[in-house]
Design an enzyme around this catalytic site. Structure first.
Site, PDB file in Angstrom:
ATOM      1  N   PRO A   2     -96.577  46.752  17.018  1.00 31.11           N
ATOM      2  CA  PRO A   2     -96.089  47.940  17.745  1.00 31.11           C
ATOM      3  C   PRO A   2     -96.070  49.158  16.816  1.00 31.11           C
ATOM      4  O   PRO A   2     -95.493  49.102  15.735  1.00 31.11           O
ATOM      5  CB  PRO A   2     -94.666  47.557  18.165  1.00 31.11           C
ATOM      6  CG  PRO A   2     -94.546  46.098  17.919  1.00 31.11           C
ATOM      7  CD  PRO A   2     -95.541  45.737  16.875  1.00 31.11           C
ATOM      8  N   GLU A   3     -96.722  50.207  17.223  1.00 32.75           N
ATOM      9  CA  GLU A   3     -96.712  51.451  16.460  1.00 32.75           C
ATOM     10  C   GLU A   3     -95.677  52.399  17.087  1.00 32.75           C
ATOM     11  O   GLU A   3     -95.048  52.065  18.075  1.00 32.75           O
ATOM     12  CB  GLU A   3     -98.107  52.089  16.470  1.00 32.75           C
ATOM     13  CG  GLU A   3     -99.175  51.263  15.748  1.00 32.75           C
ATOM     14  CD  GLU A   3     -98.976  51.247  14.228  1.00 32.75           C
ATOM     15  OE1 GLU A   3     -98.207  52.077  13.717  1.00 32.75           O
ATOM     16  OE2 GLU A   3     -99.589  50.385  13.581  1.00 32.75           O
TER      17      GLU A   3
END
Ligand code: ZN
Length: 270
Positions: A2-3
């Site tokens: 997840p960014e």
């Protein structure tokens, strides 16, 4: 992984279900994730009201008067709000029960995520010395220009430094440098103010677009409403080494910069 856009999407999805709710209990199905889960989570958190769900870099903070659970999704973590009697799935490690009859459930197969505690009025060690948020007014071309003087590192490495600005990972650095026409190899200290203005604008536009789309990178990321958070993004450079440059048609170059895979156009990016 997840960014920043996935984490912001998660925050926006969770906030309406959590803000104003009182925590009625906490269930830990293991004592640790990446790090041990501190005792405050079971001792201090129950009874507290969640005032606000906040994000700093890729951390989420559930703010209460006594302090804030500090969450990071690591490589594979996800958070969902579910009815309390929802059957468990593999890797459902933590439930934070709410007075709405729902639970906030933290699932993390690889356990690189964390659940820590930030006491009220303090800043957790992990949040100290972080650069500004990329979507805030503190982050702009003038800031990047001032911060980069005498820096000999490649501009891509500089842009990914969390002390310079948070949340610009490998994908977004590659895309922003492509959009701004700046070679990722150029020394950070030798990029002009004008070009940093273009770069800061590109970072904001690309991250903002990804947030609008609901996040881009993690295939098994589940958004709080249960819909997959993964959206195919039209990437111009990242992951396209050897393919034609979308701007000039010449093959995109691929090499490692600062030990991170990098793709760029040697013709369009100077
Ligand atoms: Zn090109």
């Amino acid at each position: 992984m997840p960014e920043l856009p996935e984490v912001e999407t998660t925050r926006r999805g969770l906030a309406p279900h959590l803000e104003g709710r009182r925590v009625t209990g906490v269930v830990l199905r293991r004592p640790d994730l990446r790090w041990p889960i501190p005792y405050d989570i079971v001792d201090t958190l129950p009874g507290q009201r969640i005032e606000q769900v906040r994000r700093r870099a890729k951390y989420l903070l559930l703010e209460t008067a006594a302090g804030s659970p500090l969450l990071h999704l690591g490589m594979s973590g996800s958070l969902r709000v579910l009815p309390a009697d929802t059957p468990l799935r593999a890797h459902d490690h933590v439930d934070i029960a709410l007075d709405s009859g729902q639970v906030l459930r933290f699932n993390d197969p690889r356990r690189f995520g964390c659940l820590l505690w930030q006491p009220a009025g303090q800043t957790h060690d992990l949040l100290r010395n972080l650069g500004p948020e990329p979507l805030s007014d503190d982050f702009d071309g003038d800031y990047l220009f001032a911060r980069s003087r005498k820096r000999g590192a490649p501009v891509k490495t500089f842009l990914m430094d969390q002390k310079v600005v948070v949340g610009v990972g490998n994908i977004y650095a590659a895309e922003a440098l492509f959009a701004a026409g700046i070679s990722p190899l150029r020394e950070a200290g030798r990029v002009s103010r004008e070009r940093y203005v273009a770069l800061a604008q590109a970072v904001k536009a690309i991250l903002g677009h990804a947030i609008d789309r609901g996040g881009t990178t993690l295939r098994d990321f589940i958004s709080p409403d249960g819909a997959p958070g993964y959206f195919e993004q039209e990437l111009s450079a990242y992951g396209r080494g050897g393919e034609p440059c979308p701007r000039c048609g010449r093959p995109l170059k691929q090499a490692s910069i600062g030990q991170r895979a990098s793709v760029w156009c040697a013709h369009c990016q100077r």
